[in-house]
Design a protein around this motif. Structure first.
Motif, PDB file in Angstrom:
ATOM      1  N   GLN A 182       0.825  -1.209   0.000  1.00  0.00           N
ATOM      2  CA  GLN A 182       0.000   0.000   0.000  1.00  0.00           C
ATOM      3  C   GLN A 182       0.859   1.258   0.000  1.00  0.00           C
ATOM      4  O   GLN A 182       0.585   2.206  -0.751  1.00  0.00           O
ATOM      5  CB  GLN A 182      -0.928   0.009   1.207  1.00  0.00           C
ATOM      6  N   ARG A 183       1.914   1.270   0.801  1.00  0.00           N
ATOM      7  CA  ARG A 183       2.759   2.458   0.842  1.00  0.00           C
ATOM      8  C   ARG A 183       3.461   2.673  -0.500  1.00  0.00           C
ATOM      9  O   ARG A 183       3.574   3.807  -0.986  1.00  0.00           O
ATOM     10  CB  ARG A 183       3.790   2.351   1.971  1.00  0.00           C
ATOM     11  N   GLU A 184       3.925   1.589  -1.116  1.00  0.00           N
ATOM     12  CA  GLU A 184       4.582   1.707  -2.417  1.00  0.00           C
ATOM     13  C   GLU A 184       3.600   2.201  -3.467  1.00  0.00           C
ATOM     14  O   GLU A 184       3.971   2.956  -4.373  1.00  0.00           O
ATOM     15  CB  GLU A 184       5.170   0.364  -2.832  1.00  0.00           C
ATOM     16  N   ARG A 185       2.338   1.803  -3.351  1.00  0.00           N
ATOM     17  CA  ARG A 185       1.313   2.287  -4.281  1.00  0.00           C
ATOM     18  C   ARG A 185       1.199   3.809  -4.185  1.00  0.00           C
ATOM     19  O   ARG A 185       1.057   4.500  -5.202  1.00  0.00           O
ATOM     20  CB  ARG A 185      -0.031   1.621  -3.949  1.00  0.00           C
ATOM     21  N   LEU A 186       1.252   4.328  -2.973  1.00  0.00           N
ATOM     22  CA  LEU A 186       1.174   5.780  -2.785  1.00  0.00           C
ATOM     23  C   LEU A 186       2.383   6.480  -3.398  1.00  0.00           C
ATOM     24  O   LEU A 186       2.248   7.490  -4.090  1.00  0.00           O
ATOM     25  CB  LEU A 186       1.085   6.102  -1.287  1.00  0.00           C
ATOM     26  N   VAL A 187       3.569   5.932  -3.125  1.00  0.00           N
ATOM     27  CA  VAL A 187       4.796   6.536  -3.645  1.00  0.00           C
ATOM     28  C   VAL A 187       4.825   6.478  -5.166  1.00  0.00           C
ATOM     29  O   VAL A 187       5.203   7.454  -5.842  1.00  0.00           O
ATOM     30  CB  VAL A 187       6.023   5.825  -3.044  1.00  0.00           C
ATOM     31  N   ALA A 188       4.417   5.340  -5.726  1.00  0.00           N
ATOM     32  CA  ALA A 188       4.429   5.176  -7.180  1.00  0.00           C
ATOM     33  C   ALA A 188       3.486   6.154  -7.861  1.00  0.00           C
ATOM     34  O   ALA A 188       3.686   6.516  -9.030  1.00  0.00           O
ATOM     35  CB  ALA A 188       4.067   3.741  -7.556  1.00  0.00           C
ATOM     36  N   ALA A 189       2.448   6.596  -7.142  1.00  0.00           N
ATOM     37  CA  ALA A 189       1.509   7.571  -7.699  1.00  0.00           C
ATOM     38  C   ALA A 189       2.050   8.993  -7.604  1.00  0.00           C
ATOM     39  O   ALA A 189       1.369   9.947  -8.008  1.00  0.00           O
ATOM     40  CB  ALA A 189       0.168   7.470  -6.976  1.00  0.00           C
ATOM     41  N   GLY A 190       3.270   9.134  -7.097  1.00  0.00           N
ATOM     42  CA  GLY A 190       3.871  10.458  -6.995  1.00  0.00           C
ATOM     43  C   GLY A 190       3.461  11.249  -5.769  1.00  0.00           C
ATOM     44  O   GLY A 190       3.701  12.460  -5.712  1.00  0.00           O
ATOM     45  N   LEU A 191       2.865  10.580  -4.770  1.00  0.00           N
ATOM     46  CA  LEU A 191       2.418  11.283  -3.571  1.00  0.00           C
ATOM     47  C   LEU A 191       3.546  11.424  -2.563  1.00  0.00           C
ATOM     48  O   LEU A 191       4.392  10.535  -2.416  1.00  0.00           O
ATOM     49  CB  LEU A 191       1.255  10.519  -2.922  1.00  0.00           C
ATOM     50  N   ARG A 192       3.559  12.537  -1.883  1.00  0.00           N
ATOM     51  CA  ARG A 192       4.468  12.737  -0.757  1.00  0.00           C
ATOM     52  C   ARG A 192       3.839  12.086   0.462  1.00  0.00           C
ATOM     53  O   ARG A 192       2.753  12.500   0.890  1.00  0.00           O
ATOM     54  CB  ARG A 192       4.701  14.216  -0.506  1.00  0.00           C
ATOM     55  N   VAL A 193       4.508  11.077   1.021  1.00  0.00           N
ATOM     56  CA  VAL A 193       3.936  10.279   2.105  1.00  0.00           C
ATOM     57  C   VAL A 193       4.603  10.640   3.432  1.00  0.00           C
ATOM     58  O   VAL A 193       5.835  10.666   3.533  1.00  0.00           O
ATOM     59  CB  VAL A 193       4.121   8.778   1.833  1.00  0.00           C
ATOM     60  N   ARG A 194       3.797  10.930   4.430  1.00  0.00           N
ATOM     61  CA  ARG A 194       4.314  11.122   5.787  1.00  0.00           C
ATOM     62  C   ARG A 194       3.852   9.958   6.655  1.00  0.00           C
ATOM     63  O   ARG A 194       2.655   9.643   6.709  1.00  0.00           O
ATOM     64  CB  ARG A 194       3.820  12.445   6.383  1.00  0.00           C
ATOM     65  N   ASP A 195       4.810   9.314   7.329  1.00  0.00           N
ATOM     66  CA  ASP A 195       4.481   8.163   8.162  1.00  0.00           C
ATOM     67  C   ASP A 195       4.023   8.600   9.538  1.00  0.00           C
ATOM     68  O   ASP A 195       4.603   9.500  10.154  1.00  0.00           O
ATOM     69  CB  ASP A 195       5.692   7.242   8.303  1.00  0.00           C
ATOM     70  N   LEU A 196       2.996   7.919  10.029  1.00  0.00           N
ATOM     71  CA  LEU A 196       2.516   8.081  11.393  1.00  0.00           C
ATOM     72  C   LEU A 196       3.200   7.033  12.270  1.00  0.00           C
ATOM     73  O   LEU A 196       3.838   6.104  11.758  1.00  0.00           O
ATOM     74  CB  LEU A 196       0.997   7.905  11.421  1.00  0.00           C
TER      75      LEU A 196
END
Length: 203
Positions: free
Chosen positions: A154-168
């Protein structure tokens, strides 16, 4: 502000927390699930939000506090149901489940000023929270759920979509009896800890 989503099952014996049986009976497992859900909803109720939504499989009970919209879960696998929950939102949204009764209002007080997505990893390899500044259901469809690699995929899906991800912060889900004891120790004054103590005492 943000929409806070909780996806949950009605806590009925034999339908929830089946991995807790044994050592607990189906009725005790359902009681623990109800207490976990009550603690979760209480934290959501106390966190800042423009809207609070319970996405429910089943019917609401006495454990539901005021201030929540209740919508039914759609049919399909968990990835489809999570995607549908986000599809109901028109602005920033954070979704959590009912398996982390140690969650606090502070953990749910979030914003998207420096990111496009929020990701809360779970110790079992899944995730306890997912936030999207712009809800896109396609980001969840097809992700394998309830597997050791669920969170990573799921996290890789977010990154692959070009989203900036902040971890909780990483949290522990309640799936097993060991999980239940560990989580109750983290939140000793909650309904979940009290219900677990009652089970241990044979009540």
């Amino acid at each position: 502000m943000i929409t806070l989503l909780v996806i949950a099952k009605e806590p009925r014996p034999g339908r929830v927390k089946t991995r807790l049986t044994p050592p607990f009976s189906p009725e005790q497992a359902a009681g623990l699930a109800e207490a976990a859900l009550a603690d979760t909803l209480r934290a959501v109720a106390e966190a800042p939000a423009t809207r609070r939504v319970l996405v429910l499989d089943g019917r609401p009970g006495r454990w539901l506090p005021p201030g929540f919209d209740v919508v039914p879960q759609c049919a399909g696998g968990l990835d489809i149901r999570l995607a549908d929950a986000f599809a109901r939102c028109s602005g920033p949204a954070l979704l959590i489940g009912m398996d982390t009764p140690q969650v606090t209002p502070d953990l749910l007080t979030v914003d998207f000023r420096d990111c496009d997505a929020l990701f809360g990893p779970a110790e079992d390899g899944g995730f306890w929270a997912l936030g999207l500044a712009r809800p896109e259901p396609g980001l969840l469809r097809g992700v394998p759920m309830s597997a050791p690699q669920t969170g990573a995929v799921q996290r890789e899906r977010l990154v692959a979509a070009g989203l900036r991800v902040r971890d909780l912060p990483r949290l522990r889900d309640v799936d097993t009896a060991d999980d239940a004891r560990a989580v109750a120790a983290l939140a000793p004054h909650g309904a979940f800890a009290a219900r677990l103590a009652g089970c241990a005492a044979g009540r």
